[in-house]
Design a protein around this motif. Structure first.
Motif, PDB file in Angstrom:
ATOM      1  N   ASP A  77       0.828  -1.193   0.000  1.00  0.00           N
ATOM      2  CA  ASP A  77       0.000   0.000   0.000  1.00  0.00           C
ATOM      3  C   ASP A  77       0.867   1.249   0.000  1.00  0.00           C
ATOM      4  O   ASP A  77       1.512   1.564   0.987  1.00  0.00           O
ATOM      5  N   ILE A  78       0.836   1.951  -1.085  1.00  0.00           N
ATOM      6  CA  ILE A  78       1.680   3.132  -1.223  1.00  0.00           C
ATOM      7  C   ILE A  78       1.274   4.230  -0.244  1.00  0.00           C
ATOM      8  O   ILE A  78       2.040   5.134   0.062  1.00  0.00           O
ATOM      9  N   GLU A  79       0.081   4.119   0.263  1.00  0.00           N
ATOM     10  CA  GLU A  79      -0.397   5.120   1.208  1.00  0.00           C
ATOM     11  C   GLU A  79       0.307   4.956   2.559  1.00  0.00           C
ATOM     12  O   GLU A  79       0.411   5.896   3.337  1.00  0.00           O
ATOM     13  N   GLY A  84       5.786   4.275   1.162  1.00  0.00           N
ATOM     14  CA  GLY A  84       5.999   5.542   0.478  1.00  0.00           C
ATOM     15  C   GLY A  84       7.476   5.882   0.460  1.00  0.00           C
ATOM     16  O   GLY A  84       8.046   6.227  -0.578  1.00  0.00           O
ATOM     17  N   LEU A  85       8.087   5.733   1.600  1.00  0.00           N
ATOM     18  CA  LEU A  85       9.501   6.064   1.714  1.00  0.00           C
ATOM     19  C   LEU A  85      10.377   5.078   0.945  1.00  0.00           C
ATOM     20  O   LEU A  85      11.313   5.467   0.249  1.00  0.00           O
ATOM     21  N   THR A  87       9.502   3.379  -1.612  1.00  0.00           N
ATOM     22  CA  THR A  87       9.283   3.645  -3.032  1.00  0.00           C
ATOM     23  C   THR A  87      10.103   4.841  -3.493  1.00  0.00           C
ATOM     24  O   THR A  87      10.656   4.849  -4.585  1.00  0.00           O
ATOM     25  N   ARG A  88      10.178   5.823  -2.608  1.00  0.00           N
ATOM     26  CA  ARG A  88      10.979   6.982  -2.962  1.00  0.00           C
ATOM     27  C   ARG A  88      12.432   6.556  -3.175  1.00  0.00           C
ATOM     28  O   ARG A  88      13.113   7.009  -4.094  1.00  0.00           O
ATOM     29  N   VAL A 101       9.386   3.692 -13.158  1.00  0.00           N
ATOM     30  CA  VAL A 101       8.768   2.741 -12.240  1.00  0.00           C
ATOM     31  C   VAL A 101       7.270   2.632 -12.461  1.00  0.00           C
ATOM     32  O   VAL A 101       6.565   3.634 -12.497  1.00  0.00           O
ATOM     33  N   ILE A 102       6.811   1.406 -12.635  1.00  0.00           N
ATOM     34  CA  ILE A 102       5.370   1.160 -12.658  1.00  0.00           C
ATOM     35  C   ILE A 102       5.026   0.618 -11.281  1.00  0.00           C
ATOM     36  O   ILE A 102       5.646  -0.339 -10.806  1.00  0.00           O
ATOM     37  N   LEU A 103       4.065   1.253 -10.643  1.00  0.00           N
ATOM     38  CA  LEU A 103       3.751   0.916  -9.265  1.00  0.00           C
ATOM     39  C   LEU A 103       2.409   0.216  -9.156  1.00  0.00           C
ATOM     40  O   LEU A 103       1.422   0.663  -9.719  1.00  0.00           O
ATOM     41  N   ILE A 104       2.365  -0.872  -8.421  1.00  0.00           N
ATOM     42  CA  ILE A 104       1.089  -1.548  -8.199  1.00  0.00           C
ATOM     43  C   ILE A 104       0.915  -1.878  -6.720  1.00  0.00           C
ATOM     44  O   ILE A 104       1.839  -2.371  -6.076  1.00  0.00           O
ATOM     45  N   ASN A 105      -0.257  -1.582  -6.206  1.00  0.00           N
ATOM     46  CA  ASN A 105      -0.591  -1.907  -4.820  1.00  0.00           C
ATOM     47  C   ASN A 105      -1.318  -3.240  -4.770  1.00  0.00           C
ATOM     48  O   ASN A 105      -2.079  -3.559  -5.665  1.00  0.00           O
ATOM     49  N   THR A 106      -1.104  -3.988  -3.706  1.00  0.00           N
ATOM     50  CA  THR A 106      -1.780  -5.281  -3.618  1.00  0.00           C
ATOM     51  C   THR A 106      -2.728  -5.360  -2.434  1.00  0.00           C
ATOM     52  O   THR A 106      -3.472  -6.318  -2.305  1.00  0.00           O
ATOM     53  N   ASP A 107      -2.650  -4.384  -1.544  1.00  0.00           N
ATOM     54  CA  ASP A 107      -3.416  -4.470  -0.300  1.00  0.00           C
ATOM     55  C   ASP A 107      -3.083  -5.764   0.427  1.00  0.00           C
ATOM     56  O   ASP A 107      -3.928  -6.318   1.127  1.00  0.00           O
ATOM     57  N   ALA A 112      -4.056 -10.405  -5.745  1.00  0.00           N
ATOM     58  CA  ALA A 112      -3.716  -9.139  -6.392  1.00  0.00           C
ATOM     59  C   ALA A 112      -2.243  -9.137  -6.769  1.00  0.00           C
ATOM     60  O   ALA A 112      -1.846  -8.609  -7.807  1.00  0.00           O
TER      61      ALA A 112
END
Lengths: 365, 365
Positions: A77-79, A84-85, A87-88, A101-107, A112
């Motif tokens: 979860d990028i949130e 977040g950090l 990913t940065r 970068v292609i970003l995908i969240n999976t929860d 997913a």
DNA sequence: CCTAGGATTGAGACCGGACTCACATCGATT
DNA sequence: AATCGATGTGAGTCCGGTCTCAATCCTAGG
């Protein structure tokens, strides 16, 4: 100087070639800066390209170079500031080497994740960085590895999957921080995490997350070393949303055998734990001590400031990206592990001694 | 059942066709589920594909459909929870419609943004969502628009660029919350932001950020309406890292004309402002009131909990993605604006009345 | 002045799908 | 039984680049 002109289809090498009165091959060479091209032709082509506003189609380029200059990142979860950090760290490193970068969240859902990996593979990313939702069911990751596409794991290991993994040694830091709590006098130490399990926690249980297993193992080891046994009744997994965490917290603090210290498995959990404690009218650390994973800026602003386990999250992302790019571009893996990624106990004010124990050994440093 | 087999090159339609003993065209039809294919052929092809582990190359597909099913997202900093949440709104929405997201950070630098946009265009993304670093220099965005590629703005407007924009009405909420501070008795209200400017703030100055301009305008309007004038000496722009923000804060709170309330332009700023206040030995809200933009979970945990301006950040991301996808897939824009995105003042405990004013009108509600 | 060998150059193959077009096939219509 | 429209089917083109290969140009050496 035809700044307007074409609106519909984009300009291609062929267009540039025609405008420069040379063959497509020559134009491509001049543009791509390879092969032999005379100064005259180069100039004409470059000028034509400029005038037409030519931009190479990266898709086409990728197709026959086999390189997309793109890496796929799969996180829970990028949130979540933790990701977040991280990913940065990944994107910064990637950008430096010319990757996107292609970003995908999976929860944190395996289905997913399987999907995400598949999509990224289909898009022919040059490599993948995955924070696996499950450390156990990893067949889809094995397939990636077997397909030969570079893969690197972030944050968590995957069982039986021999892939470079960038995560801190949770066992050690968990052991050390539990030791710290025990020395402060705590015996009833609770652990709250969101990992999903089928039933309540049982010692030695196989968990979906290597991270959590390691942390629990660290806690167990610390207790054992003191000749004590870990209060496994205080291990609470399956913590879900804010409400459920608050409920769990209230439950932990109730009764004669209440927890005197709580370890929150991440910042989101800590948030709700603190809220529940405050609502109960209890105070930290005099009534209950709190320790949380990840050091976010706001942890210094609560009253008291929180004692945390700081993880080099940005560096983890950076290391993962660096390793992945190394794999993509060349030799398999030079050094098996990069620089050590170590977590650190940051003692602030949320850990004290439990009430009925007195000050055996002062907590804090 | 050849689970292993090919290791090197991926399986293509041609391979599948050969295995199924049909022409490439037929295989493509069966696989792509278009055109006319007999049951017999379809079965053979699907079986062969399954056996060979065929996966379509999305790059190739994109190349002649002209669709990449990818959207580009350009934000200042994914590490900033504001963007983290907005991005989540975007990715969730995108995923639902079958789109993936390429994410690029700009650190709010225009050069990086120009670059990012260019790269994404080269990669032939189907559309772009940009949180423009500058609301003034927007030529690169104009080009995107002129090129006909769908574009949507997030968080901030861009001057003279007629593009769907998803941001809250900052002027109104700023006006309302300033009014609230004024009614609580504050006259010396400071505003701290990171926008970069060439010199100190001058009323009516052109700022790079439409957001900040609007907020300042709202503040000015609130003061004016009360027959007062905004203390522009308390507007502090160019706030940079934590240290500089703390320095600014200390400066604001010094001397006879000290600020009695501070509006922090975002969560990161608030963090440092609070830290500086605590270090100075002052307390909130009895010595100084604080108002910050964005409602993060931790704002409820500080002592006192912070009064904030909550923005529907996730919804903003969602709305932006929805609009972009609508643009990509069909009619230009049906409704000029989506559902209203409104910010909301959340009164918690960090705003009180200034000392020397007494309780003219009780703050809070 | 003639020629070998490197520098240039253009035609066209190729990457992996999507799609057009011309050519069967076949049951149904009259 | 001859015809017509609806499938089925395969050959081949195209998307927009990269890259191979053979042909052509030049210039220095003999």
């Amino acid at each position: 100087m035809s700044t307007d002109g074409s609106r519909r289809r984009d300009v291609t090498v062929a267009d540039v070639a025609k405008a420069a009165q040379v063959s497509k091959a020559q134009a491509a060479r001049a543009l791509g800066n390879y092969g032999a091209v005379s100064d005259d032709v180069r100039e004409r082509v470059l000028a034509a390209a400029e005038g037409l506003g030519y931009r190479p189609n990266e898709l086409a380029r990728s197709m026959n170079t086999g390189k997309s200059n793109t890496i796929g990142v799969v996180v829970g979860d990028i949130e979540n500031p933790h990701f977040g950090l991280a990913t940065r760290g990944i994107t910064d490193t990637a950008k430096k080497s010319g990757y996107n970068v292609i970003l995908i969240n999976t929860d944190e859902e395996r289905a997913a994740e399987v999907d995400a990996v598949q999509v990224l593979l289909d898009k022919r990313v040059d490599g993948l960085i995955v924070a696996p939702a499950s450390s156990v069911e990893t067949s889809h990751l094995k397939e990636v590895r077997d397909s030969g596409r570079p893969l690197v794991l972030l944050d968590r290991a995957a069982e039986g999957l021999d892939v470079e993994t960038f995560a801190v040694d949770m066992g050690t830091i968990s052991y050390e921080s539990t030791k710290y709590l025990i020395e402060a006098g705590h015996r009833r130490i609770a652990f709250v995490s969101t990992v999903r399990t089928d039933g309540p926690y049982v010692a030695g249980m196989t968990l979906d997350s290597s991270q959590i297993s390691d942390r629990l193992e660290g806690i167990r080891r610390a207790f054992e070393e003191e000749g004590l046994s870990q209060p496994i009744d205080l291990v609470r997994l399956n913590a879900g949303d804010a409400d459920s965490i608050m409920r769990i917290t209230r439950d932990l603090l109730k009764g004669p055998d209440a927890a005197t210290a709580i370890i929150a498995s991440d910042g989101l959990i800590a948030l709700s734990v603190v809220e529940a404690i405050q609502e109960s009218g209890l105070s930290i650390p005099s009534d209950v001590s709190l320790l949380m994973y990840d050091d976010f800026a706001w942890t210094r602003l609560t009253t008291p400031p929180l004692t945390v386990i700081a993880q080099p999250v940005y560096d983890m992302g950076m290391a993962a990206a660096t390793a992945l790019i190394r794999q993509i571009e060349g030799r398999k893996s030079s050094s098996p592990a990069g620089p050590p990624l170590e977590a650190r106990l940051v003692r602030r004010g949320s850990v004290g001694s439990p009430k009925d124990v007195g000050v055996l050994s002062q907590a804090g440093g």
